[in-house]
Design a protein around this motif. Structure first.
Motif, short mmCIF file in Angstrom:
data_model
loop_
_atom_site.label_atom_id
_atom_site.label_comp_id
_atom_site.label_asym_id
_atom_site.label_seq_id
_atom_site.Cartn_x
_atom_site.Cartn_y
_atom_site.Cartn_z
N ASP A 21 0.83 -1.21 0.00
CA ASP A 21 0.00 0.00 0.00
C ASP A 21 0.86 1.27 0.00
O ASP A 21 0.43 2.32 -0.45
CB ASP A 21 -0.93 0.01 1.21
N ALA A 22 2.09 1.13 0.47
CA ALA A 22 3.01 2.27 0.53
C ALA A 22 3.70 2.53 -0.81
O ALA A 22 4.35 3.55 -0.98
CB ALA A 22 4.07 2.03 1.61
N GLY A 23 3.58 1.59 -1.76
CA GLY A 23 4.19 1.78 -3.08
C GLY A 23 5.13 0.66 -3.45
O GLY A 23 5.13 -0.40 -2.82
N PRO A 24 5.95 0.89 -4.47
CA PRO A 24 6.84 -0.16 -4.97
C PRO A 24 8.07 -0.34 -4.08
O PRO A 24 8.45 0.56 -3.33
CB PRO A 24 7.25 0.37 -6.35
N SER A 25 8.69 -1.50 -4.19
CA SER A 25 9.87 -1.82 -3.38
C SER A 25 11.17 -1.27 -3.98
O SER A 25 12.15 -1.11 -3.28
CB SER A 25 10.01 -3.32 -3.24
N TYR A 26 11.20 -1.04 -5.27
CA TYR A 26 12.41 -0.66 -6.02
C TYR A 26 13.45 -1.78 -6.05
O TYR A 26 14.58 -1.56 -6.46
CB TYR A 26 13.01 0.66 -5.52
N GLU A 27 13.05 -2.97 -5.63
CA GLU A 27 13.94 -4.12 -5.71
C GLU A 27 14.02 -4.56 -7.18
O GLU A 27 13.03 -4.50 -7.90
CB GLU A 27 13.41 -5.28 -4.86
N ILE A 28 15.18 -5.01 -7.58
CA ILE A 28 15.37 -5.55 -8.93
C ILE A 28 15.36 -7.07 -8.83
O ILE A 28 16.14 -7.65 -8.06
CB ILE A 28 16.70 -5.07 -9.54
N PHE A 34 13.43 -7.06 -13.69
CA PHE A 34 12.37 -6.06 -13.53
C PHE A 34 12.60 -5.29 -12.24
O PHE A 34 12.82 -5.88 -11.19
CB PHE A 34 11.01 -6.77 -13.47
N GLU A 35 12.58 -3.95 -12.30
CA GLU A 35 12.72 -3.12 -11.09
C GLU A 35 11.37 -2.51 -10.77
O GLU A 35 10.87 -1.67 -11.51
CB GLU A 35 13.77 -2.04 -11.27
N PHE A 36 10.81 -2.93 -9.67
CA PHE A 36 9.48 -2.50 -9.26
C PHE A 36 9.50 -1.02 -8.87
O PHE A 36 10.23 -0.61 -8.00
CB PHE A 36 8.98 -3.38 -8.11
N GLY A 37 8.69 -0.23 -9.59
CA GLY A 37 8.64 1.20 -9.38
C GLY A 37 9.41 1.97 -10.44
O GLY A 37 9.23 3.17 -10.59
N VAL A 38 10.28 1.31 -11.17
CA VAL A 38 11.05 1.96 -12.22
C VAL A 38 10.64 1.41 -13.58
O VAL A 38 10.18 2.15 -14.45
CB VAL A 38 12.57 1.80 -12.01
N ASP A 40 8.12 -0.38 -14.37
CA ASP A 40 6.69 -0.20 -14.59
C ASP A 40 6.26 1.26 -14.49
O ASP A 40 5.74 1.83 -15.44
CB ASP A 40 5.88 -1.08 -13.62
N ASP A 41 6.52 1.90 -13.38
CA ASP A 41 6.04 3.26 -13.16
C ASP A 41 6.77 4.31 -14.00
O ASP A 41 6.16 5.16 -14.62
CB ASP A 41 6.14 3.64 -11.68
N ASP A 42 8.10 4.25 -14.01
CA ASP A 42 8.87 5.27 -14.72
C ASP A 42 8.98 5.02 -16.23
O ASP A 42 9.01 5.95 -17.02
CB ASP A 42 10.28 5.39 -14.14
N HIS A 43 9.06 3.73 -16.61
CA HIS A 43 9.24 3.40 -18.03
C HIS A 43 7.97 2.90 -18.70
O HIS A 43 7.96 2.70 -19.92
CB HIS A 43 10.36 2.37 -18.20
N GLY A 44 6.92 2.67 -17.92
CA GLY A 44 5.62 2.28 -18.49
C GLY A 44 5.56 0.88 -19.07
O GLY A 44 4.74 0.62 -19.95
N VAL A 45 6.41 -0.02 -18.60
CA VAL A 45 6.42 -1.39 -19.11
C VAL A 45 5.61 -2.27 -18.15
O VAL A 45 5.90 -2.32 -16.96
CB VAL A 45 7.86 -1.93 -19.24
N SER A 46 4.62 -2.96 -18.67
CA SER A 46 3.78 -3.82 -17.83
C SER A 46 4.51 -5.12 -17.49
O SER A 46 5.46 -5.51 -18.17
CB SER A 46 2.47 -4.15 -18.54
N ASP A 47 4.03 -5.79 -16.46
CA ASP A 47 4.57 -7.11 -16.09
C ASP A 47 4.51 -8.06 -17.28
O ASP A 47 5.48 -8.75 -17.58
CB ASP A 47 3.76 -7.73 -14.95
#
Length: 79
Positions: A21-28, A34-38, A40-47
């Motif tokens: 709920d706090a957002g993405p982990s930014y873990e790769i 795949f880097e969660f929060g980057v 998907d969110d920054d580059h717009g690439v879906s899972d």
């Protein structure tokens, strides 16, 4: 130690949940890169799109560390 499954490639060794709920982990993810929060969110690439790209590239291990013994990206997907 609790581990989490990557929603992209199903690698079962993430150290943090990919999203909370706090957002993405930014873990790769070491398996698919795949880097969660980057990715998907920054580059717009879906899972799903990242998974297709990773599989098309041969489902390689993406970390600079060695994969776990017996690791197989395609088998990991269970497809």
């Amino acid at each position: 130690m609790t581990t989490y499954v990557c929603p992209v490639c199903r690698y079962p060794g993430l150290t943090e949940p990919p999203r909370t709920d706090a957002g993405p982990s930014y873990e790769i993810c070491p398996s698919c890169g795949f880097e969660f929060g980057v990715t998907d969110d920054d580059h717009g690439v879906s899972d799903d799109d990242w998974r297709r790209r990773w599989v098309a590239a041969g489902a390689p291990w993406r970390s600079t560390t060695s994969p776990p013994a017996g690791w197989d990206g395609v088998a990991q997907l269970g497809e």
